[in-house]
Enzyme design. Structure first.
Site, mmCIF file in Angstrom:
data_model
loop_
_atom_site.group_PDB
_atom_site.id
_atom_site.type_symbol
_atom_site.label_atom_id
_atom_site.label_comp_id
_atom_site.label_asym_id
_atom_site.label_seq_id
_atom_site.Cartn_x
_atom_site.Cartn_y
_atom_site.Cartn_z
ATOM 1 N N ASP A 32 0.863 -1.189 0.000
ATOM 2 C CA ASP A 32 0.000 0.000 0.000
ATOM 3 C C ASP A 32 0.892 1.229 0.000
ATOM 4 O OD1 ASP A 32 -2.064 2.014 0.766
ATOM 5 O OD2 ASP A 32 -3.257 0.248 1.269
ATOM 6 N N TYR A 146 -12.681 7.422 -12.159
ATOM 7 C CA TYR A 146 -12.826 6.151 -11.441
ATOM 8 C C TYR A 146 -13.496 5.097 -12.317
ATOM 9 C CZ TYR A 146 -14.084 2.875 -7.698
ATOM 10 O OH TYR A 146 -14.224 1.751 -6.915
#
Length: 329
Positions: A32, A146
């Site tokens: 991450d 997105y």
């Protein structure tokens, strides 16, 4: 011991996937860049001998030494607040990040699954949404960063499957909720609960007639796990088909929290979907999966989690701390 890479590991869903794969006896490599993830979600895993964490941006070259049996690509901003603030990074993790990880999967011979989304259907003209529906998406609207990132993810994943013979899976995730969500991420459920806990009025965008279908996180993780272990390479909807209007949902939250907040209305954002309900026929037939947790039970667990947080976390803008570093991109 099978080894799995999970990107977006410090996020809401990624952290629950790390938990599941640890429980299943895997060696888990979490990755991450912490733009929207939070190390508090995985701090309980850090001492575990079968877990390691790599602080890395998957849009850069990804190197994992040794064998790698599975790759779960769940790195991406997923809330409107995030992807509207960092649209370029959202597109990059969907395009460059997916390309990098598919290349890694090809080199390692890994089975690969991507987290797609119901947003590939856009503001749908078909209801409920099934996997054969191609969607109604505005590619140049504010949500396009997105929606199109996810549609590209699906396209390049299928290209690697067809051209290189890579073992790939695609999960189309519908609205999911549970512990570890960020209260201030812009999604309707944590927004309502956060407002209730802070004593604020609940904000509905539009007239409240738009619908959503909420799936509890443990049900979603089970569906993802079953899809990964299946032999089905095409998209599968995983979500809860129990549909509810936003107005009705606000009333449920007020009843759950025992508060007496008013509901206020604001303009509906551009391209916000009016209906969202998964057709889960494929998940039932192929994966023998369907959700088990009733919304009443899942909401109670989620509310108890949020209520247990320190007061300062009810007000913090978690996940925005690294945005300034990316503005020039």
């Amino acid at each position: 011991m099978k080894r799995v890479l999970i990107t977006g590991a410090a996020g809401f869903l990624g952290s629950h996937l790390c938990d599941r794969f640890i429980q299943e006896g895997f060696y888990v490599i979490g990755m991450d860049n912490l733009i929207t993830g939070d190390m508090r979600n995985i701090e309980h895993l850090m001492p575990h001998p079968n877990f390691e964490f790599n602080h890395h941006d998957v849009t850069k070259y990804v190197h994992i030494p040794g064998e790698l049996h599975y790759i779960l690509h769940f790195a991406s901003p997923a809330s409107p607040i995030d992807y509207l603030k960092i649209p370029i990074q959202t597109l990059k993790v969907g395009a460059m990040g997916t390309h990098n990880l598919l290349g890694l999967a090809r080199v390692k011979g890994s089975r690969f699954i991507i987290a797609s989304t119901s947003e590939v259907y856009g503001d749908p003209l078909v209801h409920p949404q099934n996997e054969e529906y191609w969607g109604h998406v505005n590619p140049i609207g504010p949500r396009g960063c997105y929606d199109e990132a996810k549609r590209y993810q699906e396209a390049i994943t299928m290209a690697y499957h067809r051209y290189h013979g890579l073992e790939t899976r695609i999960v189309r995730i519908f609205n999911t909720y549970g512990p570890r969500m960020r209260l201030n991420d812009g999604r309707v459920l944590p927004a309502f609960i956060g407002q209730a806990l802070r004593g604020e009025d609940l904000t509905i965008f539009g007239d409240g007639s738009q619908t959503r279908s909420f799936c509890y996180v443990s049900d979603l993780v089970e569906g993802i796990y079953r899809l990964l272990m299946s032999d089905y390479p095409y998209p599968v909807n995983v979500g809860n088909p129990s549909e509810i209007t936003i107005k009705e949902f606000a009333e449920e939250i007020i009843k759950l929290t025992g508060t007496n907040q008013k509901v206020i209305y604001k303009d509906l954002p551009q391209d916000d979907p009016k209906q969202r309900q998964p057709d889960i026929t494929k998940a039932r037939e192929i994966l023998n999966w369907e959700p088990k947790v009733l919304r009443e039970e899942g909401l109670r667990i989620t509310y108890d989690y949020f209520k247990s947080l320190p007061t300062e976390r009810l007000y913090e803008e978690s996940g925005h701390r690294a945005f300034d570093a990316f503005k020039k991109e």
